[in-house]
Scaffold this motif. Structure first.
Motif, short mmCIF file in Angstrom:
data_model
loop_
_atom_site.label_atom_id
_atom_site.label_comp_id
_atom_site.label_asym_id
_atom_site.label_seq_id
_atom_site.Cartn_x
_atom_site.Cartn_y
_atom_site.Cartn_z
N HIS A 12 14.57 5.63 19.81
CA HIS A 12 16.06 5.14 21.16
C HIS A 12 16.89 5.69 20.85
N THR A 13 17.80 6.14 21.91
CA THR A 13 18.97 7.13 21.53
C THR A 13 20.14 6.62 21.19
N GLY A 14 20.13 5.13 21.53
CA GLY A 14 21.44 4.21 21.56
C GLY A 14 22.55 4.57 22.50
N GLN A 15 21.70 5.63 24.32
CA GLN A 15 22.87 6.07 25.62
C GLN A 15 23.53 4.22 25.76
N HIS B 97 16.59 5.19 15.89
CA HIS B 97 17.22 4.35 16.78
C HIS B 97 18.37 5.61 16.55
N LEU B 98 19.22 6.23 16.96
CA LEU B 98 19.94 7.19 17.41
C LEU B 98 21.70 6.71 17.46
N GLY B 99 21.68 5.68 17.42
CA GLY B 99 23.19 4.80 17.74
C GLY B 99 24.48 5.64 18.20
N GLY C 169 29.39 15.42 28.27
CA GLY C 169 29.00 16.67 26.53
C GLY C 169 29.01 16.17 25.04
N VAL C 170 29.35 15.72 24.67
CA VAL C 170 29.68 14.20 23.89
C VAL C 170 28.62 13.38 23.22
N GLN C 171 28.34 12.72 24.48
CA GLN C 171 27.59 12.24 24.60
C GLN C 171 25.65 12.93 24.26
N THR C 172 25.77 13.67 25.40
CA THR C 172 24.43 14.44 24.85
C THR C 172 23.84 15.47 24.11
N GLY C 173 25.67 15.91 23.48
CA GLY C 173 25.22 17.26 21.99
C GLY C 173 25.08 15.56 20.89
N ALA C 174 25.49 15.37 20.83
CA ALA C 174 25.54 14.27 19.75
C ALA C 174 23.71 13.56 19.69
N MET C 175 23.40 13.38 21.09
CA MET C 175 21.96 13.43 20.96
C MET C 175 20.56 14.47 20.46
N LEU C 176 21.51 15.84 21.20
CA LEU C 176 21.00 16.97 20.68
C LEU C 176 20.50 17.19 19.63
N ALA C 177 22.46 16.98 18.38
CA ALA C 177 21.79 17.21 17.61
C ALA C 177 21.32 16.55 16.39
#
Ligand code: UD1
Length: 351
Positions: A34-37, A59-61, A68-76
């Motif tokens: 779960h990415t936490g989006q 859970h990535l939270g 960009g910020v949201q997608t980038g945080a998940m990608l990392a």
């Protein structure tokens, strides 16, 4: 076989439910990330609870942010998760920022990616979902298409060899919930409505909420419908309306918090209509044979329009006209499959 599903937003939890059940019934190892989006309990936890989905393993939270910020945080964050679990398949769902982030991380780690709900196109390049789905389809190894129309889109883009038409997993879960979980009287009491006397509305897309003039026009149009409209207000809608000093309640329009999935299915099946800009709800309305009015300039689910159960309208008097139209002729068409799509997904992954 080990499958790792990545989900983050409300419609993805619905699609995950039948896949998780199918994995369990076949003894396939299934890791849920779960990415936490989506983090509000009504957009997230209630779906896991009501649909019997196992708790996420990871859970990535990540939460909200610009694209960009949201997608980038998940990608990392996904790099470490995928390196730890090394699944045979990374399964991504639909068209959200969570879908794209998981796909990018996986392909760069040389893990195989399967995209569930591949091949949908709005051809509107201003939609964040359109960027996400086109990029995901072109990066993924296996494209699990819900419909023939989706297969045609993928064929035109040179992706036919990677595509399997599996049907739509949302029909699997809808049938089960309709037959097992809905409490029709309880739903009507909760909404303060009577069967056939109201429409269910949802509005959350950026193109409708983020332009103040357009949002005001949408809300006015809903308030002028000739019967009660219950607006299940997404947090994005409430936030934008508050910023603009716009009162959502008024005229025919009554707001209500988002509903758990079984209550939503119960509400739509007893409503005289649906007014929405959601993709999933257009299909759910069709599957429950409730006429739908879509406040958008295009739809990915063209079959609902071709079969006469959905009309596209611009905000304004057309919303009122469309929302009060009679139901079309009955149809037994099943463009989204027979409710066994999750089995076809697992068959394709195992092959
Ligand atoms: C996302 C998906 C969209 C999907 C929708 C389902 C993308 C680009 N869009 O849109 O395709 O149809 O989910 O609902 O991925 N917020 C909360 N609580 C939450 C989640 C969001 O208050 O739990 C608010 C925040 O103000 C946030 C805003 O809603 O900034 C937008 O959330 P976000 O996840 O960015 O996109 P959605 O509009 O939900």
């Amino acid at each position: 076989m080990k499958v790792l599903s990545v989900v983050g937003a409300r419609p993805q939890f619905v699609k995950l439910a039948p896949v998780a059940r199918e994995c369990a019934s076949r003894g396939v190892e299934h890791v849920i990330v779960h990415t936490g989006q989506h983090y509000d309990p009504m957009l997230s936890d209630v779906f896991f609870r009501d649909l019997g989905i196992p708790d996420p393993d990871v859970h990535l939270g990540v939460g909200s942010g610009s694209h960009g910020v949201q997608t980038g945080a998940m990608l990392a964050a996904m790099d470490e998760v995928l390196t730890t679990h090394r699944p045979d398949w990374v399964l991504v769902y639909g068209d959200t920022n969570s879908t794209l982030a998981a796909t990018l991380s996986a392909v760069k780690l040389h893990l195989r990616v399967a995209h569930l709900e591949a091949g949908l196109r709005s051809f509107n390049r201003r939609m964040p979902e359109e960027h996400n789905r086109v990029l995901t389809d072109h990066a993924a190894d296996l494209l699990l298409a819900p419909t023939q129309v989706a297969l045609e889109h993928l064929t035109r883009e040179g992706l036919a060899e990677r595509t399997v038409v599996v049907g739509d997993v949302m029909i699997d879960v809808l049938h089960r919930v309709r037959d097992e979980l809905v409490d029709p009287a309880g739903v009507l009491a909760e909404l303060g409505q009577s069967a056939g006397g109201f429409s269910v509305a949802t509005i959350h897309r950026a193109e409708n909420t983020d332009d103040p003039q357009r949002l005001a026009a949408v809300v006015t149009a809903l308030q002028e419908v000739d019967h009660a409209v219950v607006l299940l207000a997404h947090p994005r809608l409430r936030a934008r309306a508050a910023e603009q000093g716009l009162d959502l309640d008024g005229g025919s329009l009554h707001t209500h918090d988002p509903l758990p999935y079984p209550a939503l299915v119960g509400a739509v099946s007893q409503a005289r209509g649906v007014i929405t800009d959601s993709g999933g709800l257009q299909k759910e309305a069709f599957a429950l044979r409730t006429p739908c009015t879509t406040v958008r300039t295009e739809t990915e689910w063209v079959e609902t329009v071709q079969l006469g159960w959905n009309v596209l309208v611009e905000p304004g008097p057309h919303v009122r006209e469309a929302a009060s139209r009679p139901a079309p002729k009955p149809t037994d068409a099943a463009p989204y499959g027979d409710g066994h799509a999750a089995a076809a997904v697992l068959d394709a992954l195992l092959r």
